[in-house]
Write a protein that holds these residues in place. Structure first.
Motif, PDB file in Angstrom:
ATOM      1  N   GLU A   1      29.999   9.097   8.736  1.00  0.00           N
ATOM      2  CA  GLU A   1      30.085   8.934  10.194  1.00  0.00           C
ATOM      3  C   GLU A   1      28.778   9.369  10.852  1.00  0.00           C
ATOM      4  O   GLU A   1      28.272   8.708  11.762  1.00  0.00           O
ATOM      5  CB  GLU A   1      31.263   9.745  10.750  1.00  0.00           C
ATOM      6  CG  GLU A   1      31.418   9.575  12.254  1.00  0.00           C
ATOM      7  CD  GLU A   1      32.639  10.296  12.825  1.00  0.00           C
ATOM      8  OE1 GLU A   1      33.735  10.168  12.242  1.00  0.00           O
ATOM      9  OE2 GLU A   1      32.489  10.989  13.845  1.00  0.00           O
ATOM     10  N   HIS A   2      28.229  10.484  10.377  1.00  0.00           N
ATOM     11  CA  HIS A   2      26.978  10.965  10.975  1.00  0.00           C
ATOM     12  C   HIS A   2      25.831  10.008  10.664  1.00  0.00           C
ATOM     13  O   HIS A   2      24.975   9.763  11.526  1.00  0.00           O
ATOM     14  CB  HIS A   2      26.666  12.376  10.479  1.00  0.00           C
ATOM     15  CG  HIS A   2      25.731  13.110  11.396  1.00  0.00           C
ATOM     16  ND1 HIS A   2      26.074  13.491  12.659  1.00  0.00           N
ATOM     17  CD2 HIS A   2      24.450  13.519  11.232  1.00  0.00           C
ATOM     18  CE1 HIS A   2      25.056  14.096  13.247  1.00  0.00           C
ATOM     19  NE2 HIS A   2      24.056  14.131  12.398  1.00  0.00           N
TER      20      HIS A   2
ATOM     21  N   LEU B   1      24.116  14.037  19.715  1.00  0.00           N
ATOM     22  CA  LEU B   1      22.741  13.608  19.488  1.00  0.00           C
ATOM     23  C   LEU B   1      21.878  13.886  20.714  1.00  0.00           C
ATOM     24  O   LEU B   1      20.682  14.168  20.591  1.00  0.00           O
ATOM     25  CB  LEU B   1      22.700  12.117  19.115  1.00  0.00           C
ATOM     26  CG  LEU B   1      23.480  11.725  17.865  1.00  0.00           C
ATOM     27  CD1 LEU B   1      23.123  10.311  17.433  1.00  0.00           C
ATOM     28  CD2 LEU B   1      23.254  12.684  16.710  1.00  0.00           C
TER      29      LEU B   1
ATOM     30  N   CYS C   1      35.885   3.322  11.248  1.00  0.00           N
ATOM     31  CA  CYS C   1      35.454   4.725  11.348  1.00  0.00           C
ATOM     32  C   CYS C   1      36.636   5.677  11.265  1.00  0.00           C
ATOM     33  O   CYS C   1      36.463   6.898  11.428  1.00  0.00           O
ATOM     34  CB  CYS C   1      34.695   4.947  12.659  1.00  0.00           C
ATOM     35  SG  CYS C   1      33.058   4.186  12.669  1.00  0.00           S
TER      36      CYS C   1
ATOM     37  N   ARG D   1      28.785  13.426  18.370  1.00  0.00           N
ATOM     38  CA  ARG D   1      27.944  14.121  17.383  1.00  0.00           C
ATOM     39  C   ARG D   1      26.737  14.796  18.004  1.00  0.00           C
ATOM     40  O   ARG D   1      25.823  15.210  17.306  1.00  0.00           O
ATOM     41  CB  ARG D   1      27.566  13.155  16.265  1.00  0.00           C
ATOM     42  CG  ARG D   1      28.833  12.736  15.516  1.00  0.00           C
ATOM     43  CD  ARG D   1      28.589  12.231  14.138  1.00  0.00           C
ATOM     44  NE  ARG D   1      29.768  12.456  13.313  1.00  0.00           N
ATOM     45  CZ  ARG D   1      29.930  13.490  12.497  1.00  0.00           C
ATOM     46  NH1 ARG D   1      28.981  14.388  12.378  1.00  0.00           N
ATOM     47  NH2 ARG D   1      31.043  13.618  11.804  1.00  0.00           N
TER      48      ARG D   1
ATOM     49  N   LEU E   1      29.611   7.647  19.437  1.00  0.00           N
ATOM     50  CA  LEU E   1      29.207   8.501  18.318  1.00  0.00           C
ATOM     51  C   LEU E   1      28.116   9.486  18.739  1.00  0.00           C
ATOM     52  O   LEU E   1      28.116  10.646  18.315  1.00  0.00           O
ATOM     53  CB  LEU E   1      28.713   7.646  17.147  1.00  0.00           C
ATOM     54  CG  LEU E   1      29.801   6.959  16.319  1.00  0.00           C
ATOM     55  CD1 LEU E   1      29.178   5.953  15.349  1.00  0.00           C
ATOM     56  CD2 LEU E   1      30.624   7.991  15.541  1.00  0.00           C
ATOM     57  N   ALA E   2      27.192   9.042  19.584  1.00  0.00           N
ATOM     58  CA  ALA E   2      26.117   9.931  20.035  1.00  0.00           C
ATOM     59  C   ALA E   2      26.692  11.119  20.788  1.00  0.00           C
ATOM     60  O   ALA E   2      26.245  12.263  20.616  1.00  0.00           O
ATOM     61  CB  ALA E   2      25.132   9.163  20.917  1.00  0.00           C
TER      62      ALA E   2
ATOM     63  N   LEU F   1      26.021   6.796  10.307  1.00  0.00           N
ATOM     64  CA  LEU F   1      26.185   5.655  11.207  1.00  0.00           C
ATOM     65  C   LEU F   1      25.726   6.026  12.613  1.00  0.00           C
ATOM     66  O   LEU F   1      25.019   5.249  13.272  1.00  0.00           O
ATOM     67  CB  LEU F   1      27.644   5.203  11.223  1.00  0.00           C
ATOM     68  CG  LEU F   1      27.961   4.017  12.140  1.00  0.00           C
ATOM     69  CD1 LEU F   1      27.232   2.756  11.697  1.00  0.00           C
ATOM     70  CD2 LEU F   1      29.480   3.763  12.193  1.00  0.00           C
ATOM     71  N   ALA F   2      26.105   7.222  13.067  1.00  0.00           N
ATOM     72  CA  ALA F   2      25.699   7.679  14.405  1.00  0.00           C
ATOM     73  C   ALA F   2      24.170   7.736  14.512  1.00  0.00           C
ATOM     74  O   ALA F   2      23.586   7.285  15.499  1.00  0.00           O
ATOM     75  CB  ALA F   2      26.302   9.051  14.705  1.00  0.00           C
TER      76      ALA F   2
ATOM     77  N   LEU G   1      29.981   1.762  20.522  1.00  0.00           N
ATOM     78  CA  LEU G   1      30.154   2.626  19.352  1.00  0.00           C
ATOM     79  C   LEU G   1      28.996   3.608  19.237  1.00  0.00           C
ATOM     80  O   LEU G   1      29.197   4.808  18.969  1.00  0.00           O
ATOM     81  CB  LEU G   1      30.263   1.770  18.082  1.00  0.00           C
ATOM     82  CG  LEU G   1      30.439   2.542  16.775  1.00  0.00           C
ATOM     83  CD1 LEU G   1      31.758   3.306  16.762  1.00  0.00           C
ATOM     84  CD2 LEU G   1      30.358   1.608  15.561  1.00  0.00           C
ATOM     85  N   ALA G   2      27.772   3.121  19.459  1.00  0.00           N
ATOM     86  CA  ALA G   2      26.594   3.999  19.399  1.00  0.00           C
ATOM     87  C   ALA G   2      26.708   5.126  20.418  1.00  0.00           C
ATOM     88  O   ALA G   2      26.434   6.292  20.113  1.00  0.00           O
ATOM     89  CB  ALA G   2      25.318   3.182  19.632  1.00  0.00           C
TER      90      ALA G   2
ATOM     91  N   LEU H   1      34.787  11.040  15.119  1.00  0.00           N
ATOM     92  CA  LEU H   1      35.520   9.841  15.547  1.00  0.00           C
ATOM     93  C   LEU H   1      36.715   9.612  14.620  1.00  0.00           C
ATOM     94  O   LEU H   1      37.784   9.172  15.066  1.00  0.00           O
ATOM     95  CB  LEU H   1      34.561   8.646  15.524  1.00  0.00           C
ATOM     96  CG  LEU H   1      35.124   7.294  15.942  1.00  0.00           C
ATOM     97  CD1 LEU H   1      35.817   7.368  17.297  1.00  0.00           C
ATOM     98  CD2 LEU H   1      34.006   6.256  15.968  1.00  0.00           C
TER      99      LEU H   1
END
Lengths: 308, 308
Positions: A95-96, B108, B152, B106, B102-103, A98-99, B98-99, B128
């Protein structure tokens, strides 16, 4: 030694009890006991604090995926079964990865730094859909990452030791053909264990096989990349960017050149973040306690003689 | 009007020729001609520059997904077929959604801003996998996003107008049950068209239905969110964060309060970035040229009387 299959499996959890793991042991049909009465040990401490073991301990469960630290501390032996947690943490790493890949392709780092910039950002955006992603070291992480990438419309080029086809990958190559994979890929995810053979897998020579639009993602171990070579590639623009959850050393020093490279996204080893790690590990431990009690093969058995 | 089915379909591309679209028309069996001789018009200019049309133009292809601008300029009529490009751009929107999700999960954005911070970042990371994601307005984007989220390990709770089950979604609710979806979800992705009914779909009341760990993602239109209410929720910590590719207005002014909210990720409307847009649109146009020439129903037909 209590070999009565109907009695609960006695398991020690050291150096301290953890409520998620206690519950996990009990959910698997075990009971938590002091180490002197245990047949299995769940070790959640550091390698250097690892205790001397009696031969009554038949199985040691380590909570990390990478076990270089335990090998370096000469902890592993061939008198019992050793398991790591690579299987369970693979989903978090995938998952990370992909992120990180999506963040790079979609310029989230420059968006965070530059704000609503319509000049620099849009021309640099790329899509994962239609791209070919090489997964170097396609084991547990690769199995989890492959369906995620495919669902995003990417093709997956897996590289593993044997070249035996990875489920769902468009193509699998053996490690001897890593160069071919790097040359064919749009982007690269490193998911290999850290061994003598994988040290600086990406160096000046192999980075030169990539494309100006390529992103490099590392969720495995920092030593897989020659960071000076990576810096040269990023500065020269021979690759588009890199997104790293692992570095060498870790953490990087405050003046590490990593912080000066363009288009580098860095996360502090959070593919499986430490808070809540034992909660994440719990279902895996439950399954292995059940398997051990039932005499079935365990998940994620470590070969003490292998290099990883 | 040339109705000979075997002759190439005459298509105008205005206000300027674009090499990707010229090739796309030809790949679909058409030929590019001046507007006076065309049966179809591909319009890649602004709404306010739209030309007066003769009735010989039977089909107009617009290159955008949202067509409020053309409605506001009173361009659409019922004398011919109008298509937008919503079908084709859906994949880009889904990938960007999705980007962004996830960002946020996580961390980012905080990693980019804070560097290798092991105090603040790891405890804020979420996965996720195992989460329930509500897609509000699950049409074309929802169809593309659902399999990505499922791969995911997330559950998908789709909300659409009718409540007719969305392929692959774990559950689909009609728009009247939006509150129920928001209350049940861990995270929310807005993918609805911009209409009178969807204006400020997320406001103080509906944001209060979300959870302290919830992330809100918007890849649709800025007007779907009451940005002042979003700011209040982010400052109070009643939700975890928001990631927006669209704002109201767009771009935000330099002193827009958006720039002061904690845990807000902003990207400059790059789900389908303008450079290369016609290249992305090309396969869709080829298919519609082929369909029109064959007398088949077109993709992405706009109902001029509908609100979107």
């Amino acid at each position: 030694m209590n070999s009565d299959a109907s009695a609960p499996l006695p398991v020690a959890i050291e150096p301290e009890h953890d409520r998620y793991l206690v519950a996990a042991v009990e959910a698997g049909g075990g009971v938590v006991v002091p180490m002197s009465r245990a047949r299995a040990l769940v070790w959640i401490g550091a390698p250097n604090d690892f205790p001397r073991l009696d031969d009554t301990i038949e199985w040691v469960a380590l909570k990390t995926a990478g076990i270089e630290g335990f090998k370096d501390a000469d902890v592993l032996d061939d008198r019992r079964i050793w398991t790591n947690a690579s299987g369970f943490y693979a989903a978090g790493c995938a998952e990370h990865a992909l992120a990180l890949l999506l963040a790079g392709l979609r310029q989230l780092h420059t968006s965070v730094l530059l704000g609503w910039n319509e000049t620099v950002i849009p021309p640099a955006v790329r899509t994962l859909r239609g791209a070919t992603v090489a997964i170097i070291g396609a084991g547990g992480i690769g199995r989890e990452l492959t369906p995620r990438l495919r669902a995003c419309g990417a093709s997956v080029l897996a590289v593993n030791f044997s070249g035996r086809p990875v489920d769902g990958a468009d193509r699998t190559l053996p490690v001897a053909q890593t160069d071919e994979a790097l040359a064919a890929a749009d982007h690269v995810v490193l998911a290999a264990p850290s061994t003598a053979a994988t040290r600086h897998l990406l160096d000046d020579r192999t980075l030169a096989l990539l494309k100006p639009h390529s992103w490099v993602v590392n969720v495995a171990r920092g030593r897989l990349i020659d960071q000076d070579a990576l810096g040269r590639a990023l500065r020269a623009g021979t690759i588009a960017g890199a997104a790293l959850d692992v570095t060498d050393p870790e953490p990087p020093a405050d003046d590490d050149p990593l912080y000066s490279y363009p288009n580098l996204i860095l996360t502090p080893h959070i593919a499986n973040p430490a808070p809540g790690l034992t909660r994440e590990m719990a279902p895996w431990l439950t399954e292995n306690v059940r398997r051990f009690a039932a005499g079935e093969p365990l998940l994620s058995v470590v070969d003490p003689a292998a290099d990883y």
